[in-house]
Design a protein around this motif. Structure first.
Motif, PDB file in Angstrom:
ATOM      1  N   SER A  12       0.517  -1.038  -0.015  1.00  0.00           N
ATOM      2  CA  SER A  12      -0.093   0.145  -0.116  1.00  0.00           C
ATOM      3  C   SER A  12       0.874   1.366   0.196  1.00  0.00           C
ATOM      4  O   SER A  12       1.831   0.783   0.656  1.00  0.00           O
ATOM      5  N   SER A  17      -2.112   4.161   5.414  1.00  0.00           N
ATOM      6  CA  SER A  17      -2.399   2.668   5.431  1.00  0.00           C
ATOM      7  C   SER A  17      -1.729   1.371   6.883  1.00  0.00           C
ATOM      8  O   SER A  17      -0.728   1.876   7.481  1.00  0.00           O
ATOM      9  N   ASN A  19      -1.201  -1.258   6.052  1.00  0.00           N
ATOM     10  CA  ASN A  19      -0.362  -2.236   6.450  1.00  0.00           C
ATOM     11  C   ASN A  19       1.354  -1.828   7.015  1.00  0.00           C
ATOM     12  O   ASN A  19       1.874  -2.506   7.159  1.00  0.00           O
ATOM     13  N   PRO A  78      -2.133  -5.327   1.842  1.00  0.00           N
ATOM     14  CA  PRO A  78      -3.984  -5.355   1.495  1.00  0.00           C
ATOM     15  C   PRO A  78      -4.069  -6.315   0.333  1.00  0.00           C
ATOM     16  O   PRO A  78      -3.666  -6.921  -0.542  1.00  0.00           O
ATOM     17  N   GLU A  79      -4.873  -6.157   0.281  1.00  0.00           N
ATOM     18  CA  GLU A  79      -5.934  -7.419  -0.478  1.00  0.00           C
ATOM     19  C   GLU A  79      -7.273  -5.634  -1.498  1.00  0.00           C
ATOM     20  O   GLU A  79      -7.599  -5.220  -1.303  1.00  0.00           O
ATOM     21  N   TYR A  80      -6.455  -6.127  -3.168  1.00  0.00           N
ATOM     22  CA  TYR A  80      -7.266  -5.678  -3.245  1.00  0.00           C
ATOM     23  C   TYR A  80      -8.178  -6.322  -4.629  1.00  0.00           C
ATOM     24  O   TYR A  80      -7.723  -6.979  -5.227  1.00  0.00           O
ATOM     25  N   ASN A  81      -9.766  -5.892  -4.435  1.00  0.00           N
ATOM     26  CA  ASN A  81     -10.346  -7.068  -5.370  1.00  0.00           C
ATOM     27  C   ASN A  81     -10.158  -8.890  -5.224  1.00  0.00           C
ATOM     28  O   ASN A  81      -9.758  -8.971  -6.676  1.00  0.00           O
ATOM     29  N   ARG A  82      -9.624  -8.896  -4.448  1.00  0.00           N
ATOM     30  CA  ARG A  82      -9.603 -10.544  -3.926  1.00  0.00           C
ATOM     31  C   ARG A  82      -7.739 -10.457  -4.384  1.00  0.00           C
ATOM     32  O   ARG A  82      -7.672 -12.299  -4.533  1.00  0.00           O
ATOM     33  N   SER A 115      -6.306  -6.405   6.425  1.00  0.00           N
ATOM     34  CA  SER A 115      -7.566  -6.151   5.673  1.00  0.00           C
ATOM     35  C   SER A 115      -8.307  -5.439   7.260  1.00  0.00           C
ATOM     36  O   SER A 115      -8.621  -6.063   7.456  1.00  0.00           O
ATOM     37  N   ILE A 116      -9.752  -4.277   6.464  1.00  0.00           N
ATOM     38  CA  ILE A 116     -10.673  -3.928   7.702  1.00  0.00           C
ATOM     39  C   ILE A 116     -11.153  -5.266   7.040  1.00  0.00           C
ATOM     40  O   ILE A 116     -12.526  -5.007   8.264  1.00  0.00           O
ATOM     41  N   GLY A 117     -11.234  -5.931   6.763  1.00  0.00           N
ATOM     42  CA  GLY A 117     -12.585  -6.516   6.293  1.00  0.00           C
ATOM     43  C   GLY A 117     -12.017  -8.281   6.928  1.00  0.00           C
ATOM     44  O   GLY A 117     -11.437  -8.452   7.750  1.00  0.00           O
TER      45      GLY A 117
HETATM   46  C1  LIG Z   1      -9.150  -0.958  -4.891  1.00  0.00           C
HETATM   47  C2  LIG Z   1      -9.348  -0.879  -3.345  1.00  0.00           C
HETATM   48  C3  LIG Z   1      -9.721  -2.921  -3.331  1.00  0.00           C
HETATM   49  C4  LIG Z   1     -10.064  -3.461  -2.396  1.00  0.00           C
HETATM   50  N1  LIG Z   1     -10.594  -4.496  -2.196  1.00  0.00           N
HETATM   51  C5  LIG Z   1     -10.703  -5.593  -0.950  1.00  0.00           C
HETATM   52  C6  LIG Z   1     -10.409  -6.738  -1.200  1.00  0.00           C
HETATM   53  O1  LIG Z   1     -10.489  -7.477  -2.214  1.00  0.00           O
HETATM   54  N2  LIG Z   1     -10.640  -7.197   0.069  1.00  0.00           N
HETATM   55  C7  LIG Z   1     -10.720  -6.589   1.279  1.00  0.00           C
HETATM   56  O2  LIG Z   1     -10.391  -7.531   2.091  1.00  0.00           O
HETATM   57  N3  LIG Z   1     -10.728  -4.901   1.282  1.00  0.00           N
HETATM   58  C8  LIG Z   1     -10.372  -4.470   0.298  1.00  0.00           C
HETATM   59  N4  LIG Z   1     -10.153  -3.364  -0.023  1.00  0.00           N
HETATM   60  C9  LIG Z   1      -9.952  -2.669   1.304  1.00  0.00           C
HETATM   61  C10 LIG Z   1      -8.993  -2.078   2.021  1.00  0.00           C
HETATM   62  O3  LIG Z   1      -9.038  -3.610   2.570  1.00  0.00           O
HETATM   63  C11 LIG Z   1      -8.866  -1.343   2.853  1.00  0.00           C
HETATM   64  O4  LIG Z   1      -8.622  -0.385   1.752  1.00  0.00           O
HETATM   65  C12 LIG Z   1      -7.443  -1.163   3.253  1.00  0.00           C
HETATM   66  O5  LIG Z   1      -7.263  -0.139   4.316  1.00  0.00           O
HETATM   67  C13 LIG Z   1      -6.392  -1.649   2.555  1.00  0.00           C
HETATM   68  O6  LIG Z   1      -5.048  -1.492   3.341  1.00  0.00           O
HETATM   69  P1  LIG Z   1      -4.083  -0.330   3.463  1.00  0.00           P
HETATM   70  O7  LIG Z   1      -4.863   0.749   4.620  1.00  0.00           O
HETATM   71  O8  LIG Z   1      -2.510  -0.366   4.414  1.00  0.00           O
HETATM   72  O9  LIG Z   1      -4.317   0.739   2.321  1.00  0.00           O
HETATM   73  C14 LIG Z   1      -9.887  -2.103  -0.522  1.00  0.00           C
HETATM   74  C15 LIG Z   1      -9.202  -1.519  -1.060  1.00  0.00           C
HETATM   75  C16 LIG Z   1      -9.508  -0.347  -2.594  1.00  0.00           C
HETATM   76  C17 LIG Z   1      -8.536   0.608  -2.608  1.00  0.00           C
END
Ligand SMILES: Cc1cc2nc3c(=O)[nH]c(=O)nc-3n(C[C@H](O)[C@H](O)[C@H](O)COP(=O)(O)O)c2cc1C
Length: 183
Positions: A12, A17, A19, A78-82, A115-117
């Motif tokens: 990230s 972040s 992360n 982090p995970e972006y779009n799985r 992840s936030i999820g």
């Molecule tokens: C483009 C994008 C796609 C994301 N896709 C996912 C996802 O697939 N799974 C997930 O758990 N969180 C997803 N997130 C949410 C991230 O977990 C959240 O933005 C997190 O804070 C990213 O890490 P960071 O705080 O280190 O930047 C996504 C966020 C972004 C911006």
């Protein structure tokens, strides 16, 4: 014990972040013979194979040199779009080339997904592991490290507030240190 230098690659670029905070926290609980260096990956132009013949950007040359000097690599992403964020995948590709000069090769590694999820970046964690296999990086298998609900797990200073999580992360870093020593 001999000092080992561990490069940290964070998936990230966001200034606040989670992360980045987790990566920093891990350095504070790691065994003292590990020293850490966060690798800059945000300034790498998108990989283009033409660079391998026509000359690579300075940032590529710097990253490859930095990785070659490391004893190990810790990925915190982090995970972006799985899957793996593009900035991280780009860094993997950049340092894997030119062909036959894979800078990652042989470096022991570990993966932490954040992840936030609630699925805790499982998809990114395992897509990353798939690339690390091809890059020939012996990657710590257990304990796996998936950190979910991160927005509620860190305090204002970026510390984990749950003793069990701290214990788990400490054990993870100790096991990673033992893993590094095997190579
Ligand atoms: C483009 C994008 C796609 C994301 N896709 C996912 C996802 O697939 N799974 C997930 O758990 N969180 C997803 N997130 C949410 C991230 O977990 C959240 O933005 C997190 O804070 C990213 O890490 P960071 O705080 O280190 O930047 C996504 C966020 C972004 C911006």
């Amino acid at each position: 014990m001999n000092t080992k230098t561990v490069g940290i690659v964070i998936g990230s670029l966001r200034k606040d972040s989670f992360n980045k905070k987790v990566a920093h926290f891990l350095t504070t609980i790691a065994p003292k013979h590990l020293t850490f260096q966060t690798l800059e990956i945000g300034d790498l132009p998108l990989y283009n194979q033409d660079f391998d013949e026509e000359g690579s950007p300075e940032s590529y040359i710097r990253l490859r040199k930095e990785i070659k000097a490391l004893d190990a690599v810790l990925f915190v992403t982090p995970e972006y779009n799985r899957s793996v964020p593009g900035v991280l995948k780009n860094a993997l590709d950049v340092a894997s080339r030119p062909y036959g000069q894979n800078a990652w090769k042989g470096k022991p590694a570990a993966v932490v997904s954040v992840s936030i999820g609630n699925i805790s970046g499982f998809g990114a964690n395992h897509h990353l592991r798939q690339s690390l296999t091809f890059l020939d990086m012996p990657t710590l298998q257990q304990p796996e490290m998936y950190l979910g609900d991160i927005a509620n797990s860190l305090d204002e200073q970026g510390n984990f507030n749950d003793a069990k999580t701290v214990e788990l992360l400490t054990s993870f870093m100790n096991t990673f240190a033992e893993w590094i020593n095997k190579f």
